[in-house]
Scaffold this active site. Sequence first.
Site, PDB file in Angstrom:
ATOM      1  N   GLU A 132       0.743  20.835  18.300  1.00  0.00           N
ATOM      2  CA  GLU A 132       1.090  20.219  17.009  1.00  0.00           C
ATOM      3  C   GLU A 132       2.332  19.327  17.060  1.00  0.00           C
ATOM      4  O   GLU A 132       3.182  19.398  16.180  1.00  0.00           O
ATOM      5  CB  GLU A 132       1.247  21.316  15.943  1.00  0.00           C
ATOM      6  CG  GLU A 132      -0.008  22.166  15.817  1.00  0.00           C
ATOM      7  CD  GLU A 132       0.123  23.349  14.854  1.00  0.00           C
ATOM      8  OE1 GLU A 132       1.142  23.474  14.179  1.00  0.00           O
ATOM      9  OE2 GLU A 132      -0.833  24.153  14.786  1.00  0.00           O
ATOM     10  N   ASN A 175      -2.849  20.579  22.010  1.00  0.00           N
ATOM     11  CA  ASN A 175      -3.625  21.236  20.948  1.00  0.00           C
ATOM     12  C   ASN A 175      -3.100  20.814  19.575  1.00  0.00           C
ATOM     13  O   ASN A 175      -1.895  20.782  19.353  1.00  0.00           O
ATOM     14  CB  ASN A 175      -3.451  22.754  21.135  1.00  0.00           C
ATOM     15  CG  ASN A 175      -4.377  23.594  20.279  1.00  0.00           C
ATOM     16  OD1 ASN A 175      -5.593  23.358  20.257  1.00  0.00           O
ATOM     17  ND2 ASN A 175      -3.829  24.581  19.583  1.00  0.00           N
ATOM     18  N   HIS A 211      -9.623  24.328  11.991  1.00  0.00           N
ATOM     19  CA  HIS A 211      -9.468  25.170  10.798  1.00  0.00           C
ATOM     20  C   HIS A 211     -10.140  24.422   9.651  1.00  0.00           C
ATOM     21  O   HIS A 211      -9.549  23.534   9.041  1.00  0.00           O
ATOM     22  CB  HIS A 211      -7.984  25.426  10.509  1.00  0.00           C
ATOM     23  CG  HIS A 211      -7.317  26.231  11.577  1.00  0.00           C
ATOM     24  ND1 HIS A 211      -7.634  27.552  11.796  1.00  0.00           N
ATOM     25  CD2 HIS A 211      -6.379  25.906  12.494  1.00  0.00           C
ATOM     26  CE1 HIS A 211      -6.897  28.015  12.811  1.00  0.00           C
ATOM     27  NE2 HIS A 211      -6.143  27.031  13.253  1.00  0.00           N
ATOM     28  N   GLU A 240      -9.481  26.972  17.730  1.00  0.00           N
ATOM     29  CA  GLU A 240      -9.045  27.910  16.672  1.00  0.00           C
ATOM     30  C   GLU A 240      -9.992  27.880  15.478  1.00  0.00           C
ATOM     31  O   GLU A 240      -9.557  27.867  14.317  1.00  0.00           O
ATOM     32  CB  GLU A 240      -7.619  27.559  16.198  1.00  0.00           C
ATOM     33  CG  GLU A 240      -6.589  27.500  17.313  1.00  0.00           C
ATOM     34  CD  GLU A 240      -5.171  27.191  16.815  1.00  0.00           C
ATOM     35  OE1 GLU A 240      -4.923  27.264  15.599  1.00  0.00           O
ATOM     36  OE2 GLU A 240      -4.325  26.881  17.665  1.00  0.00           O
ATOM     37  N   ASP A 242     -12.148  28.368  12.365  1.00  0.00           N
ATOM     38  CA  ASP A 242     -12.506  29.216  11.226  1.00  0.00           C
ATOM     39  C   ASP A 242     -12.970  28.311  10.089  1.00  0.00           C
ATOM     40  O   ASP A 242     -12.594  27.135  10.041  1.00  0.00           O
ATOM     41  CB  ASP A 242     -11.390  30.181  10.793  1.00  0.00           C
ATOM     42  CG  ASP A 242     -10.016  29.555  10.634  1.00  0.00           C
ATOM     43  OD1 ASP A 242      -9.937  28.337  10.354  1.00  0.00           O
ATOM     44  OD2 ASP A 242      -9.018  30.282  10.770  1.00  0.00           O
TER      45      ASP A 242
HETATM   46  O1  G3I Z   1       5.574  40.004  12.082  1.00  0.00           O
HETATM   47  C1  G3I Z   1       5.911  39.869  10.706  1.00  0.00           C
HETATM   48  C2  G3I Z   1       5.935  41.226  10.047  1.00  0.00           C
HETATM   49  O2  G3I Z   1       6.958  42.002  10.630  1.00  0.00           O
HETATM   50  C3  G3I Z   1       6.192  41.046   8.547  1.00  0.00           C
HETATM   51  O3  G3I Z   1       6.112  42.288   7.918  1.00  0.00           O
HETATM   52  C4  G3I Z   1       5.153  40.109   7.958  1.00  0.00           C
HETATM   53  C5  G3I Z   1       5.420  39.839   6.474  1.00  0.00           C
HETATM   54  O4  G3I Z   1       4.916  38.579   6.098  1.00  0.00           O
HETATM   55  O5  G3I Z   1       5.181  38.874   8.648  1.00  0.00           O
HETATM   56  C6  G3I Z   1       4.878  38.985  10.029  1.00  0.00           C
HETATM   57  O6  G3I Z   1       4.900  37.730  10.622  1.00  0.00           O
HETATM   58  C7  G3I Z   1       3.774  36.894  10.361  1.00  0.00           C
HETATM   59  C8  G3I Z   1       3.082  36.610  11.687  1.00  0.00           C
HETATM   60  O7  G3I Z   1       2.024  35.700  11.479  1.00  0.00           O
HETATM   61  C9  G3I Z   1       2.525  37.862  12.334  1.00  0.00           C
HETATM   62  O8  G3I Z   1       1.578  38.454  11.511  1.00  0.00           O
HETATM   63  C10 G3I Z   1       4.251  35.617   9.728  1.00  0.00           C
HETATM   64  O9  G3I Z   1       4.756  35.877   8.433  1.00  0.00           O
HETATM   65  C11 G3I Z   1       3.111  34.628   9.634  1.00  0.00           C
HETATM   66  O10 G3I Z   1       3.606  33.373   9.201  1.00  0.00           O
HETATM   67  C12 G3I Z   1       2.456  34.452  10.993  1.00  0.00           C
HETATM   68  O11 G3I Z   1       1.346  33.599  10.830  1.00  0.00           O
HETATM   69  C13 G3I Z   1       0.770  33.083  12.008  1.00  0.00           C
HETATM   70  C14 G3I Z   1       0.927  31.571  12.035  1.00  0.00           C
HETATM   71  O12 G3I Z   1       0.272  31.043  13.168  1.00  0.00           O
HETATM   72  C15 G3I Z   1       2.393  31.145  12.073  1.00  0.00           C
HETATM   73  O13 G3I Z   1       2.493  29.786  11.869  1.00  0.00           O
HETATM   74  C16 G3I Z   1      -0.705  33.440  12.015  1.00  0.00           C
HETATM   75  O14 G3I Z   1      -0.856  34.853  12.170  1.00  0.00           O
HETATM   76  C17 G3I Z   1      -1.442  32.729  13.152  1.00  0.00           C
HETATM   77  O15 G3I Z   1      -2.821  32.881  12.964  1.00  0.00           O
HETATM   78  C18 G3I Z   1      -1.114  31.234  13.096  1.00  0.00           C
HETATM   79  O16 G3I Z   1      -1.756  30.611  14.178  1.00  0.00           O
HETATM   80  C19 G3I Z   1      -1.629  29.188  14.226  1.00  0.00           C
HETATM   81  C20 G3I Z   1      -1.728  28.774  15.674  1.00  0.00           C
HETATM   82  O17 G3I Z   1      -0.784  29.461  16.434  1.00  0.00           O
HETATM   83  C21 G3I Z   1      -1.525  27.272  15.810  1.00  0.00           C
HETATM   84  N1  G3I Z   1      -2.442  26.547  14.972  1.00  0.00           N
HETATM   85  C22 G3I Z   1      -2.461  26.942  13.575  1.00  0.00           C
HETATM   86  C23 G3I Z   1      -2.715  28.434  13.456  1.00  0.00           C
HETATM   87  C24 G3I Z   1      -2.836  28.825  12.018  1.00  0.00           C
HETATM   88  O18 G3I Z   1      -1.644  28.612  11.327  1.00  0.00           O
END
Ligand code: G3I
Length: 324
Positions: A132, A175, A211, A240, A242
């Site tokens: 990105e 990516n 996505h 990725e 969905d």
């Molecule tokens: O780990 C903390 C946890 O301790 C806390 O309680 C909770 C409360 O919100 O947050 C948790 O962190 C989250 C993390 O995922 C793990 O679950 C973050 O808030 C959340 O923002 C994060 O989201 C991830 C996101 O990337 C971050 O930008 C998504 O799971 C993940 O699917 C997403 O993946 C990205 C790819 O890497 C790149 N392309 C886009 C894709 C979708 O956004």
Amino acid sequence: TETLREYAGKRHRNIGVAVHNSFFMDGTNEQYLKILKEEFNTVVAENATKPYMMEPERGTFVFSRADKLAGFAEQNGMKMRGHCLVWHKQIPKWMNNDQLSQEELLSVLKEYITTVVGHLKGKVYAWDVVNEAIDENEPDHYRKSVWMKVIGPGYIDSAFVWAHQADPDALLFYNDYGAEAMNAKSDAVYELVKGMKDRGIPIDGVGLQCHFQVGKIDFDGLKKNMQRLEDLGLQTQITELDISIDTGKENAQTLKQQADAYGKLARIWLEDQNCTAFMIWGLSDQYSWIPSFSNNKRGTPLLWDENFNKKPAYYQVLNQLKEA
Ligand code: G3I
């Protein structure tokens, strides 16, 4: 019973899924693990191999999660994708620091890539090296991440060169999202990777995140974009995937639309030997990132529902694999 993995294997194609955080905390249930190894031949960590997890403190690398997934993949005869080395999100605070000098951040990045790719050498068959980095709305098309601000656009070439040095056999990908079909963003991605090829940078392909939302997919544009990348000598991968549905509109008709869209994308992948992976961003709707990201405006984007029942979309992907 028939599985996606069985038919993908017959056709020598990579089909995979992003593995949820709970897997790394031993919190994943038996059903999840069973589906994961029966239905897929490729895995990627949804979050667990990102820099904030891998180098939380400067110089302190945590390999346990990456090793766990690599071990699982090896035990079950699966491939692993690495996601992701350089991104503007999910980097530790100490690294996301534009007060560091250019020289210092370059050495931080080089150490990170060299250490992580080196540790997983031979275990990760493909890396998302840079994720990105394009913002088509910026005049120069580069997202103003800490990398761009402190190092400048050269960080992208350098990241690929260092990754290649650390594991010459790994496939290296750029990516991005929103750059799947023909549009201003995919034009900017095309220019970036074309320049890299011209400069002899070791890039093997472009990851198309995919996505998507039901009813809003430009299949022909996607095919055209895949073709122009192939013409540059680059592979493509669906990295990725969905396909979400608006909340409140989950019904037999939209689930069928979703299934048809998954089927069409599977067909595009299967008909294109240059598109070398079909990766879905999560296994069950229960764990998808979409609801929280969209403030519950969208959801149910995956092949299994919240109770691990196969959805119509699952059967459409299976049918395409059987017919291929
Ligand atoms: O780990 C903390 C946890 O301790 C806390 O309680 C909770 C409360 O919100 O947050 C948790 O962190 C989250 C993390 O995922 C793990 O679950 C973050 O808030 C959340 O923002 C994060 O989201 C991830 C996101 O990337 C971050 O930008 C998504 O799971 C993940 O699917 C997403 O993946 C990205 C790819 O890497 C790149 N392309 C886009 C894709 C979708 O956004």
